[in-house]
Design an enzyme around this catalytic site. Structure first.
Site, mmCIF file in Angstrom:
data_model
loop_
_atom_site.group_PDB
_atom_site.id
_atom_site.type_symbol
_atom_site.label_atom_id
_atom_site.label_comp_id
_atom_site.label_asym_id
_atom_site.label_seq_id
_atom_site.Cartn_x
_atom_site.Cartn_y
_atom_site.Cartn_z
ATOM 1 N N GLU A 130 0.299 1.188 -0.185
ATOM 2 C CA GLU A 130 0.848 1.849 -1.371
ATOM 3 C C GLU A 130 0.857 0.941 -2.597
ATOM 4 O O GLU A 130 0.927 1.420 -3.726
ATOM 5 C CB GLU A 130 2.265 2.366 -1.096
ATOM 6 C CG GLU A 130 2.339 3.508 -0.090
ATOM 7 C CD GLU A 130 1.713 4.805 -0.601
ATOM 8 O OE1 GLU A 130 0.718 4.742 -1.352
ATOM 9 O OE2 GLU A 130 2.213 5.877 -0.238
ATOM 10 N N THR A 187 1.115 6.517 -9.831
ATOM 11 C CA THR A 187 2.471 6.422 -9.260
ATOM 12 C C THR A 187 3.253 5.307 -9.939
ATOM 13 O O THR A 187 4.448 5.464 -10.239
ATOM 14 C CB THR A 187 2.393 6.205 -7.731
ATOM 15 O OG1 THR A 187 1.612 7.271 -7.179
ATOM 16 C CG2 THR A 187 3.767 6.226 -7.091
#
Ligand code: HSE
Length: 312
Positions: A130, A187
């Site tokens: 991530e 993100t």
């Protein structure tokens, strides 16, 4: 074994009040990752082939590459490997694209080297991926992608824990993916707009909603789940990043959705339904909502997924 392949599904994170804590695996799309040993010169090099050319293929900027790199470091693996990523999950729209590649890579790598890593730890490895899109590790998408179903992440400094609950069979989701241009590392951008300090009443609102969602999954009761999906902290701070947010939400509710929220960091929106009967009407209402602000969108009707799996 010379190579191993795994597939992992897309996911939605947060479900309103459960920022970074809730993940739900969805059966709409999946990524496939094949990890192969190619040669050994003792350097442990990673080369990446990506079906989507827009995704970086240097291991340090690729979610599957980051996972493999960390696992190779921790287990002292110096064989050169090749990672082949076949993307099925749209990238940058809030449906856990980087997480799906990371989860599949972690599962394939674990099996290829027979590392026997337990599920909690494997989620931690998958979360390494991530960093490529969020600039930081978060566990909600990867835990759902790997374990399937609805996952509650316990984020504590002493120990992480991921608890999976089986979603009710009648839970139906409609995802609307708008064709917006999203920034690279979207993100990370969506996390940068969040407040650092939050009023206590909003915290109470979100804890109450999050607890209701967990109760709903424990009871397998879609109506209880959806009563908890209302976020007083993250959505108000992010909704300006999604043109059409208010109309999409309002339209979907008017068409019969029980709850609507941003999927993960957005810009996709997700509606929760108790039956697939009115799913098409809800989908059309969401498309209309985006269209009111001049944005085209695609919709997908889906259900919860069982999580990552090895491929033959
Ligand atoms: N919890 C993460 C966020 C999910 O909202 O930033 C990103 O998909």
């Amino acid at each position: 074994m010379k190579s191993c392949s795994a597939a992992a599904p897309c996911s939605t994170a947060n479900l309103g009040p459960g920022y970074d804590v809730f993940g739900l695996a969805l059966d709409a799309f999946e990524d496939k990752v094949k990890v192969s040993r190619v040669s050994s010169d003792g350097e442990g090099r990673i080369s990446i082939k990506n079906s989507d050319q827009a995704i970086p293929s240097t291991p340090e900027s690729n979610s599957a590459g980051l996972v493999a790199k960390k696992m190779m470091q921790d287990f002292g693996i110096s064989y050169n490997i090749e990672i082949e990523v076949t993307k099925g999950v749209p990238t940058g729209y809030g449906v856990g694209s980087s997480a799906a590649s990371a989860a599949a890579a972690a599962m394939a790598f674990n099996t290829l080297y027979d590392l026997k890593i337990d599920k909690n730890r494997l989620v931690e490895y998958a979360a390494e991926g991530e960093v490529a899109s969020a600039g930081t590790k978060h566990y909600d998408n990867v835990s759902a992608s790997l374990l399937g179903g609805f996952v509650v992440c316990r984020i504590a400094s002493d120990r992480l824990q991921f608890t999976r609950l089986e979603p009710p069979k009648d839970l139906v989701l409609v995802i609307a993916v708008p064709w917006l241009e999203v920034p690279k590392k979207k993100t990370e951008v969506a996390r940068s707009v969040l407040p650092k300090v939050v009023p206590l009443k909003d915290v109470v609102h979100n804890i109450s909603g999050a607890a209701t969602i967990v109760a709903g999954f424990a009871l397998k009761d879609v109506e209880t789940i959806t009563k908890g999906i209302d976020d007083a902290i993250i959505e108000p701070a992010r909704k300006h990043l999604i043109p059409g947010y208010d109309s999409v939400k309002q339209n979907a509710i008017s068409a019969g959705a029980l709850a609507v929220t941003i999927s993960g960091a957005g810009p996709s929106m997700i509606a929760f339904l108790k039956t697939s009967k009115n799913a098409k009407t809800v989908a059309a209402a969401m498309v209309k909502g985006f269209k009111e602000t001049g944005i085209e969108s695609r919709t997908f009707v889906c259900r919860a997924s069982k999580g990552a799996r090895l491929l033959a």
